[in-house]
Write an enzyme that holds these catalytic residues in place. Structure first.
Site, PDB file in Angstrom:
ATOM      1  N   ARG A 191       9.214  -4.962  -7.630  1.00 42.19           N
ATOM      2  CA  ARG A 191      10.439  -3.646  -7.600  1.00 42.19           C
ATOM      3  C   ARG A 191      11.791  -3.872  -6.861  1.00 42.19           C
ATOM      4  O   ARG A 191      11.657  -5.134  -6.474  1.00 42.19           O
ATOM      5  CB  ARG A 191       9.745  -2.253  -7.210  1.00 42.19           C
ATOM      6  CG  ARG A 191       9.233  -2.607  -5.672  1.00 42.19           C
ATOM      7  CD  ARG A 191       8.696  -1.166  -5.233  1.00 42.19           C
ATOM      8  NE  ARG A 191       7.978  -1.116  -3.908  1.00 42.19           N
ATOM      9  CZ  ARG A 191       6.609  -1.339  -4.005  1.00 42.19           C
ATOM     10  NH1 ARG A 191       5.918  -1.691  -4.987  1.00 42.19           N
ATOM     11  NH2 ARG A 191       6.311  -1.610  -2.586  1.00 42.19           N
TER      12      ARG A 191
ATOM     13  N   PHE B  15       0.725  -2.123   5.652  1.00 38.14           N
ATOM     14  CA  PHE B  15       0.861  -1.155   4.314  1.00 38.14           C
ATOM     15  C   PHE B  15       1.785  -2.005   3.311  1.00 38.14           C
ATOM     16  O   PHE B  15       2.672  -2.941   3.701  1.00 38.14           O
ATOM     17  CB  PHE B  15       1.342   0.066   4.712  1.00 38.14           C
ATOM     18  CG  PHE B  15       0.621   0.507   5.477  1.00 38.14           C
ATOM     19  CD1 PHE B  15      -0.918   1.377   5.005  1.00 38.14           C
ATOM     20  CD2 PHE B  15       0.350   0.634   6.849  1.00 38.14           C
ATOM     21  CE1 PHE B  15      -1.842   1.867   5.707  1.00 38.14           C
ATOM     22  CE2 PHE B  15      -0.622   1.468   7.726  1.00 38.14           C
ATOM     23  CZ  PHE B  15      -1.550   2.028   7.055  1.00 38.14           C
ATOM     24  N   CYS B  16       1.941  -1.487   2.051  1.00 37.21           N
ATOM     25  CA  CYS B  16       2.634  -2.093   1.127  1.00 37.21           C
ATOM     26  C   CYS B  16       4.224  -2.346   1.729  1.00 37.21           C
ATOM     27  O   CYS B  16       4.741  -1.576   2.364  1.00 37.21           O
ATOM     28  CB  CYS B  16       2.743  -0.948   0.093  1.00 37.21           C
ATOM     29  SG  CYS B  16       3.550  -1.690  -1.511  1.00 37.21           S
ATOM     30  N   PRO B  17       4.690  -3.726   1.558  1.00 31.41           N
ATOM     31  CA  PRO B  17       4.162  -4.765   0.879  1.00 31.41           C
ATOM     32  C   PRO B  17       3.423  -5.588   1.526  1.00 31.41           C
ATOM     33  O   PRO B  17       3.299  -7.009   1.278  1.00 31.41           O
ATOM     34  CB  PRO B  17       5.242  -5.255   0.025  1.00 31.41           C
ATOM     35  CG  PRO B  17       6.460  -5.148   0.899  1.00 31.41           C
ATOM     36  CD  PRO B  17       6.129  -3.839   1.764  1.00 31.41           C
ATOM     37  N   ASP B  42      -4.413  -1.142   1.467  1.00 29.41           N
ATOM     38  CA  ASP B  42      -3.454  -0.474   0.734  1.00 29.41           C
ATOM     39  C   ASP B  42      -3.610  -0.263  -0.815  1.00 29.41           C
ATOM     40  O   ASP B  42      -3.873  -1.555  -1.510  1.00 29.41           O
ATOM     41  CB  ASP B  42      -1.977  -1.010   1.221  1.00 29.41           C
ATOM     42  CG  ASP B  42      -0.894  -0.584   0.335  1.00 29.41           C
ATOM     43  OD1 ASP B  42      -0.335   0.611   1.054  1.00 29.41           O
ATOM     44  OD2 ASP B  42      -0.308  -0.677  -0.886  1.00 29.41           O
TER      45      ASP B  42
END
Lengths: 381, 78
Positions: A191, B15-17, B42
């Site tokens: 993204r 956590f993401c990413p 995650d």
């Protein structure tokens, strides 16, 4: 005997923490010293506007002294060692300095040599000199392939490359060379940038503006002669002007102290910001390993949490719970070009829900850029 | 035959990413034929990591759902 409090780093996190501690603790109870290598405080969010020609670089730096309370001592010197077990830091000129409480606000730093060819083959806006060079490159750009991307994660201000793509698109259009230019945006993720909800907002604007987004492009090398980028994923992109966010690293003094456990970032408790394994050392801002944006705003909201804990320890009182725990709060603007922007406010548990881009948020960001000097470092905002 | 794991990274605190970036970093540092495992809590990793592995043309050896986390096993293919 007065407590010795040392803050390393004169960026937004260091200056604000030192000022807040000094405000909370009488001078007789503690001496607050801030150590900074250059003695200059630079407003880094302004680099984007220097690169796109809206702001003069000279307006972005001020003496750290001018931003500190009178009861904070400024030491312009380079910290070259930290011995946390002994409670001492070593300065290049002044030698060894002891502390009772230490705050690491040592930031993140560019590592231009981590990606082969990056230094010679690409431009960036992550330093004042870099932003000024890029402004000149954009001023003389007569069209061709403009490529905007990221050469290493994590980096300061996650939306900045997106903002740059939008503002550069505006600039090239105004200069009459947009029709002769293709713009490619290379994201290392699937993204536009780290924050999912904001990516969903900006991706249709890329389409609207004719900016081609490519996902999962982690730059592995730059060929300055052939003007070609190669990604870890095996793709190649030719360019005439490449603008790549350089890889970032932690401060050498912190990494060499062992406090990062071999990595680049200081592991901290996400609530107290205490450095793992330490009872009297905190870290904030870009220096930490927290999985949140490396941004001035992060440091801004973290500083009061550390100041309250130190003031409580010095004053032999319990820390006020609400003021001594960081909840992951960050707030930042995101320029979307055409004189509009949006705003993101989030914390550990609540992702941002950015409003539709509007003139209001663009003007709010411009106003904040000016108001910064009189509000944030002093803890007035 | 069980796959030999050359490096296992516990990214459960990230956590993401973060877990994806740990996988990318580990694969970047590995030699062709070596295998990396990344542990993630995650939920975004379930989408991100397999998508990246497919794009980068490496081999997704296993996605194991364990006690409250997922273990992604990837071999560097090129």
């Amino acid at each position: 005997m007065a407590a010795e409090i040392v803050v390393l780093g004169g960026g937004v996190g260091g200056v604000l923490t030192a000022n807040l501690i000094a405000r909370k603790i009488p001078r007789t109870a503690a001496r607050v010293r801030l150590v900074d290598t250059t003695g200059l405080h630079v407003y880094q969010p302004g680099f984007l506007y220097v690169a796109t020609g809206a702001v003069n670089g000279g307006s972005l730096a001020r003496d750290v002294r001018s931003l500190l309370r009178d009861d904070v001592d400024l030491v312009v010197d380079e910290a070259v060692g930290i011995d946390a077990a002994a409670g001492k830091i070593e300065l290049a000129r002044e030698g060894v300095v002891g502390y009772d409480y230490l705050v690491l606000a040592t930031g993140s730093h560019l590592d231009l040599d981590q990606v082969p060819g990056l230094r010679d083959g690409a431009q960036h806006f992550y330093s004042l000199a870099g932003a000024e060079r890029l402004r000149e490159a954009l001023r003389t750009f007569t069209g061709g392939r403009l490529v905007v991307g990221v050469a290493g994660m994590p980096y300061k201000c996650p939306p900045a490359p997106v903002e740059f793509a939008f503002l550069a698109e505006d600039l090239l259009r105004r200069r009459g060379v947009r029709a002769a230019t293709t713009i490619d945006f290379l994201s290392p993720l699937n993204r536009a940038f780290t924050i999912e909800s904001a990516s969903r907002l900006v991706e249709p604007i890329f389409v609207e503006r004719g900016i081609a987004m490519h996902t999962f492009v982690n730059i592995e090398s730059v060929d300055p002669v052939a003007r070609r980028l190669t990604s870890l994923e095996g793709e190649e992109f030719g360019y005439d002007l490449a603008v790549l966010v350089p890889p970032h690293k932690g401060a050498d003094v912190v990494v060499s102290s062992g406090l990062t456990g071999g990595g680049q970032w200081v592991p901290v408790d996400r609530g107290s910001l205490l450095v793992e394994g330490q009872a009297n050392v905190w870290a904030l801002g870009d220096a930490t390993n927290l999985p949140i944006s490396k941004a001035g705003s992060t440091a801004h909201f973290e500083a009061p949490v550390i100041a309250e804990q130190i003031a409580a320890l010095v004053g032999h009182r319990p820390a006020r719970p609400v003021h001594s725990r960081y909840e992951g709060k960050v707030m930042c603007f995101l320029e979307t070009g055409r004189g509009k922007a949006t705003m993101m406010r989030f914390d550990y548990d609540h992702p941002p829900n950015p409003p539709r881009p509007s003139r209001f948020w663009h003007l709010a960001k411009l106003a904040f850029n000016r108001a910064y000097w009189f509000t944030v470092p002093q803890g007035r905002f | 035959m069980a796959t030999t794991i050359n490096q296992e990274i516990d990214a459960r605190g990230s956590f993401c990413p973060g877990p994806l970036m740990e996988m990318i970093r580990a694969i970047r540092e590995s030699s062709v034929g070596q295998t990396v495992a990344v542990l993630s809590k995650d939920p975004g990793s379930r989408t991100d990591i397999p998508a990246w592995v497919a794009k980068a043309r490496h081999e997704m050896v296993a996605i194991e759902d364990l006690d409250g986390y997922t273990r992604f096993v990837v071999t560097k293919a090129r």
